[in-house]
Every structure is written in structure tokens, then in C-alpha cells.
Design a protein around this motif. Structure first.
Motif, PDB file in Angstrom:
ATOM      1  N   TYR A 178      61.014  86.601 123.028  1.00  0.00           N
ATOM      2  CA  TYR A 178      61.708  85.397 123.475  1.00  0.00           C
ATOM      3  C   TYR A 178      62.817  84.965 122.528  1.00  0.00           C
ATOM      4  O   TYR A 178      63.235  83.816 122.523  1.00  0.00           O
ATOM      5  N   ALA A 211      55.096 104.975 121.773  1.00  0.00           N
ATOM      6  CA  ALA A 211      55.582 103.610 121.507  1.00  0.00           C
ATOM      7  C   ALA A 211      55.379 102.636 122.660  1.00  0.00           C
ATOM      8  O   ALA A 211      55.322 101.429 122.460  1.00  0.00           O
ATOM      9  N   SER A 264      59.012  96.750 116.125  1.00  0.00           N
ATOM     10  CA  SER A 264      60.446  96.461 115.985  1.00  0.00           C
ATOM     11  C   SER A 264      60.741  94.988 115.754  1.00  0.00           C
ATOM     12  O   SER A 264      61.865  94.633 115.394  1.00  0.00           O
ATOM     13  N   SER A 324      58.137  95.887 126.771  1.00  0.00           N
ATOM     14  CA  SER A 324      57.823  95.095 127.966  1.00  0.00           C
ATOM     15  C   SER A 324      58.773  93.926 128.166  1.00  0.00           C
ATOM     16  O   SER A 324      58.589  93.139 129.094  1.00  0.00           O
ATOM     17  N   GLY A 325      59.743  93.755 127.278  1.00  0.00           N
ATOM     18  CA  GLY A 325      60.704  92.653 127.438  1.00  0.00           C
ATOM     19  C   GLY A 325      60.061  91.285 127.277  1.00  0.00           C
ATOM     20  O   GLY A 325      60.502  90.317 127.878  1.00  0.00           O
ATOM     21  N   GLU A 357      64.508  95.548 115.203  1.00  0.00           N
ATOM     22  CA  GLU A 357      64.944  95.153 116.556  1.00  0.00           C
ATOM     23  C   GLU A 357      65.787  96.243 117.221  1.00  0.00           C
ATOM     24  O   GLU A 357      66.797  95.962 117.877  1.00  0.00           O
ATOM     25  N   SER A 410      66.067  89.678 121.959  1.00  0.00           N
ATOM     26  CA  SER A 410      66.435  90.927 121.280  1.00  0.00           C
ATOM     27  C   SER A 410      66.374  92.143 122.203  1.00  0.00           C
ATOM     28  O   SER A 410      66.902  93.193 121.869  1.00  0.00           O
ATOM     29  N   CYS A 429      58.108  85.583 113.084  1.00  0.00           N
ATOM     30  CA  CYS A 429      57.587  86.699 113.883  1.00  0.00           C
ATOM     31  C   CYS A 429      58.440  87.112 115.075  1.00  0.00           C
ATOM     32  O   CYS A 429      58.526  88.290 115.378  1.00  0.00           O
ATOM     33  N   SER A 434      55.846  91.805 114.611  1.00  0.00           N
ATOM     34  CA  SER A 434      55.172  90.663 115.234  1.00  0.00           C
ATOM     35  C   SER A 434      53.927  90.256 114.449  1.00  0.00           C
ATOM     36  O   SER A 434      53.391  91.019 113.641  1.00  0.00           O
ATOM     37  N   THR A 439      54.291  95.943 123.923  1.00  0.00           N
ATOM     38  CA  THR A 439      54.070  97.342 123.542  1.00  0.00           C
ATOM     39  C   THR A 439      54.032  97.498 122.018  1.00  0.00           C
ATOM     40  O   THR A 439      54.554  96.658 121.276  1.00  0.00           O
ATOM     41  N   MET A 460      49.367  80.491 126.137  1.00  0.00           N
ATOM     42  CA  MET A 460      50.116  79.297 125.738  1.00  0.00           C
ATOM     43  C   MET A 460      51.381  79.082 126.567  1.00  0.00           C
ATOM     44  O   MET A 460      51.720  77.964 126.901  1.00  0.00           O
TER      45      MET A 460
END
Ligand SMILES: Cc1cc2nc3c(=O)[nH]c(=O)nc-3n(C[C@H](O)[C@H](O)[C@H](O)COP(=O)(O)OP(=O)(O)OC[C@H]3O[C@@H](n4cnc5c(N)ncnc54)[C@H](O)[C@@H]3O)c2cc1C
Length: 439
Positions: A79, A114, A149, A75-76, A202, A82, A397, A152, A143, A310
Motif C-alpha cells: 500500500y 518467489a 522486496s 500479489s499487489g 522494491e 511500489s 515495513c 516486510s 508473496t 484490519m
């Protein structure tokens, strides 16, 4: 350009190849704050949106043949940058691979493609009495593939572990087009742990197309506690006492209040009701013996309710960023002092400075002035270098991305050479996220 679009269309169909400039702009960035408008990301040549492992395999085979850089993308929401196609080439958007393939209630696992969004997965599991237990701030959008990757970390990792801990097996298309599928057992003693190569990689070693993940019973009870302490040191040491007692909280934050007059400790426990109650009882006696004052549970519930929000809060104050440093527990108090001084001289607005979920984690959510991004990057460098000097990591993370490839040697020493050797063998033409992880 024409040719590559035609070749990709031959694999995924014309409608699933994007190449118009306005589409490419959208894929030139992820949530890396330094590329916040008007700063540019890097435009790819084209975007392909495969729906099956076979289509991914065909695209990778094509890219390997013509030496085209490939950047997988969920989903891009990363931050660190990557998911930015730093060397151009083709972006592989995996969000069409969004099927939940099977749920095995006896074995307590779920098989997904994925591109499944975490929230969709969690809601499906909840309807069957299960939970996935991975709950990062980007839960509504990130995702499964992106989370694996970047390895997280989510709000419930105290109990369920990070994303890597949830992986049982993976299907991955390697940069040479070979498809690898690991066995669906929770443990084997037959050689290297191949899954671990792709966890936190990544996208540099291949494209994850499917994953078998652990699931857990939906907790019957969830309890929140929030205590106020006079100082960060007192609060942090009290948290360590909770851990030393052997209590397993789902979530924790040790964070200074906005006026910096006190430090809050937020905890969440979940699971079987009696066990939750016992854990709350022990925590309460530890915190009270350590001089903590219990605040209204509603304040704690609010922490929980706002946990996916946040960035929108932070963006009101400037450009939002989160520096996710961690240091050994023995260095946390020293790093905390450094962080407080750093804030004073770095022209950032702190929006949460503290320790989150794991006791080594000590970082800062902040807003900075987007017109002074260079100054902010220099300040960020100073902070993460201090974490390294104290024996820690620049990211617990979010990952390396475009932020920290130059610091990989400092963090990993000769272990970076091991990573480089693996990369060379698995991706001989350096097509997968070239430059990623400083490889
Ligand atoms: C509001 C907000 C809150 C956030 N909170 C957290 C948090 O609490 N904890 C945390 O850890 N992160 C957090 N993040 C960061 C981000 O959500 C995570 O990095 C997430 O894992 C990225 O998922 P994605 O699907 O958006 O992946 P993307 O950003 O699209 O990609 C991330 C990386 O994974 C690679 N990749 C993606 N899919 C695949 C695949 N199938 N195969 C191989 N490589 C792939 C990409 O190339 C890229 O390198 C937050 C981000 C935002 C915007």
C-alpha cells in the motif's frame, strides 16, 4: 505494442501475456490508497506471467535490449504503491512461480519460488511440524518475493525477525539478464552480503525468483496477555521493562483504547511450554508492579484472531491507510504526543495508534475521506517529516513506493548516493522499477 506482446508470448506462451484494457487496469494499481477508485493508477503496456527463472531471464534480457521499464509484482498488496508500473512498460506477474521446492528438516530451511503465498507456505510447513514465522496483515495473499522486496514486518517478528532476517539465500535475475545465486549457508565472511542488496529493494535491482528461508519448530504453546494502563507512557515504559528483563515476546502492541481513556498492552509468547509459562510469569509481575490491570485473556485472543482483518475494518470508515513510522526509543513519547495532536487537526479517523512489535515502531492505522486525498497526503507528509526530524524513518515495513521517494535524501543523506551508485552499475539502462526508491 503488438510487437512486445508477440515477443513476450514467444517466451511465456500466448495465454500468459495480458494486454486487454480491463486486464491492464487491474495491474495499474496495488493497494496504494491514493489510487482507490475512481483515481487512476498507471496502466502498463502488457503483463507477462513467467513460470521459471529462465523465462524471467529472457524477459529481462528483452526489456534491457529495448529499454522497456519492468515492474515485478507479487500479489499487489503493497500500500505504498511500489508495485504500480509508474513508468508503464511491462509488469512481471510472478504468481505462477508458486512452488515449494524443498523442505530440509535437519537444516530447518525451505526453498521456494518467489510467487509462493505466505499462507500456503505456512500451512505446508505446519503439516510437517514447522512454522515460517512471518505473519503480516497480508498473510493470506502476499508473496515471498513481495515480502523480501519490501522487507516486510509481521505479527510474529518479535521472536522470528522480519522477512529479511529469514532469508538465507536468493536466486535473482539482474537487470542485465545475469542470474545470481547466493550460497546456502547462514553466514559467510567473504565480502559483501549480496542478499541484503535485494532485501527491501522494491524490485529496483532485479527479480527474485527463488529464496531459501529459515524455518522454526511449530511452537507447542502460545499464550496471550492483555493489560490496561492509565496512560501510554506508563504502558510503553512497562513494555521496555519486559524487554530489559530479557524476555522475548513473539508479538506486542501498545495502543490506546477507542475511548482514549486507557492504553492496552497486548503480548503474545510462543515456544516450548515451560519457557512460555516462565515468560508469562515474569511479564505478569512486571506489569502488576507497574500498575497494569490484567484484562480477560479472551480480549487478547480476539486481537490475535483479527490480525489479518484490519483493512476490512478500516475500509468501513473511509479509505484505509497505515502510516508506519518509527523513531528512536528515546523519542517515542515525544512522537506519541505529536501524533495525538496531529490526529486532532488532520481530519482522519484513527483506527489504531500505537507501537507494534518493535519498540521503535510508532504509527497509526486510519481511515480518510477518499474525496479529499490531496489534503490527506499533505497531512501524511507533516507526520512523516516529524518522524525524520526525530531521527526516525518514514516506513518501518511497507516501503517507499510512490509515497516517499522525495524523502529518501532527507532520511538517508549521503547513503542515498551509495544506493544510486549501486543502481547505476547494476541497472545501467534503468529498466527495473525506474524511479523506485528515489533512485
Ligand atoms: C491488508 C493488508 C495488510 C498488510 N499488512 C502488512 C504488514 O503487517 N506488514 C507489512 O510489512 N506489510 C503489510 N502490508 C503490505 C504488503 O502486504 C507488503 O508490502 C507485502 O510485502 C507485499 O507482498 P506482495 O506479494 O503483495 O508484493 P507486491 O505488492 O506485488 O510488490 C511489492 C514490491 O515488491 C516488488 N516485488 C514483488 N515481487 C518481487 C520479486 N519476486 N522480485 C523483485 N521484486 C519484487 C514489487 O515490484 C514491489 O516493489 C499489508 C497490505 C495489506 C493489503
Amino acid at each position: 505494442m503488438e510487437d512486445i506482446v508477440k515477443l513476450l508470448a514467444g517466451i511465456v506462451g500466448r495465454d500468459n501475456v495480458l494486454h486487454e484494457p480491463y486486464d491492464l487496469i487491474a495491474y495499474s494499481r496495488d493497494r496504494y490508497p491514493i489510487f482507490t477508485h475512481p483515481r487512476q493508477g498507471v496502466k502498463p503496456l502488457a503483463v507477462a506471467r513467467p513460470a521459471t527463472t529462465d523465462e524471467v531471464r529472457e524477459i529481462i534480457t528483452l526489456a534491457n535490449k529495448y529499454r522497456i521499464p519492468l515492474t515485478p509484482r507479487g500479489s499487489g498488496t503493497n500500500y505504498a504503491g511500489s508495485a504500480v508500473p509508474a513508468k508503464g512498460g511491462v509488469v512481471l506477474d510472478l504468481t505462477r512461480m508458486n512452488k515449494i521446492l524443498s523442505i530440509n528438516e535437519d537444516a530447518m530451511n525451505v526453498k521456494v519460488q518467489a510467487g509462493v503465498i505466505l499462507q500456503n507456505l505456512e500451512e505446508t510447513l505446519n503439516s510437517k511440524g514447522f512454522t515460517f514465522g512471518h505473519d503480516p496483515g497480508s498473510f493470506p495473499t502476499a508473496t515471498v518475493g513481495g515480502c523480501i522486496s519490501t522487507r516486510s514486518l509481521g505479527w510474529r517478528a518479535g521472536k522470528y525477525g522480519d522477512m529479511g532476517d529469514l532469508v538465507l539465500s536468493l536466486k535473482v535475475v539482474l537487470p542485465t539478464g545475469v542470474v545470481v545465486e547466493t550460497r546456502e549457508v547462514s553466514k559467510s565472511s567473504t565480502g559483501f552480503d549480496v542478499n541484503s542488496l535485494f532485501i527491501g529493494a522494491e524490485g529496483t535491482l532485479g527479480v527474485i525468483t527463488e529464496a531459501l528461508l529459515r524455518i522454526h519448530p511449530l511452537p507447542e504453546e502460545r499464550a496471550f496477555l492483555i493489560y490496561s494502563f492509565n496512560s501510554f507512557e506508563q504502558a510503553y515504559k512497562s513494555l521496555l521493562k519486559v524487554l530489559r528483563k530479557g524476555l522475548t515476546f513473539t508479538s506486542s502492541i501498545v495502543e490506546d483504547s477507542e475511548d482514549e481513556q486507557e492504553t492496552m498492552v497486548f503480548l503474545c509468547y510462543e515456544g516450548v511450554k515451560e519457557i512460555v509459562n516462565v515468560q508469562v510469569k515474569h511479564t505478569t509481575s512486571i506489569f502488576e508492579a507497574e500498575g497494569g490491570t490484567r484484562l480477560d485473556d479472551k480480549v487478547a485472543e480476539e486481537y490475535w484472531m483479527n490480525r489479518h482483518d484490519m483493512f476490512s475494518q478500516m475500509n468501513k470508515e473511509g479509505v484505509a491507510d497505515s502510516i508506519d513510522t518509527a523513531v528512536p526509543v528515546s523519542k517515542v513519547l515525544e512522537f506519541y504526543k505529536f501524533l495525538k495532536e496531529w490526529v486532532k487537526r488532520s481530519n482522519v479517523k484513527p483506527m489504531g495508534l500505537g507501537s507494534w512489535v518493535l519498540p521503535e515502531n510508532l504509527g497509526i492505522d486510519l481511515a480518510f475521506d477518499g474525496t479529499k486525498a490531496e489534503a490527506y497526503v499533505a497531512a501524511r507528509e507533516e507526520l512523516v517529516n516529524k518522524a525524520l526530524e526525530l531521527g526516525g524513518t518514514v516506513s518501518y515495513c511497507v516501503g517507499v513506493g510512490l509515497r516517499f521517494p522525495h524523502l529518501m535524501r532527507k532520511e538517508h543523506g549521503s547513503a542515498l548516493d551509495v544506493m544510486k551508485m549501486i543502481k547505476r552499475v547494476m541497472d545501467p539502462n534503468n529498466i527495473m522499477n525506474p524511479g523506485g526508491l528515489g533512485l
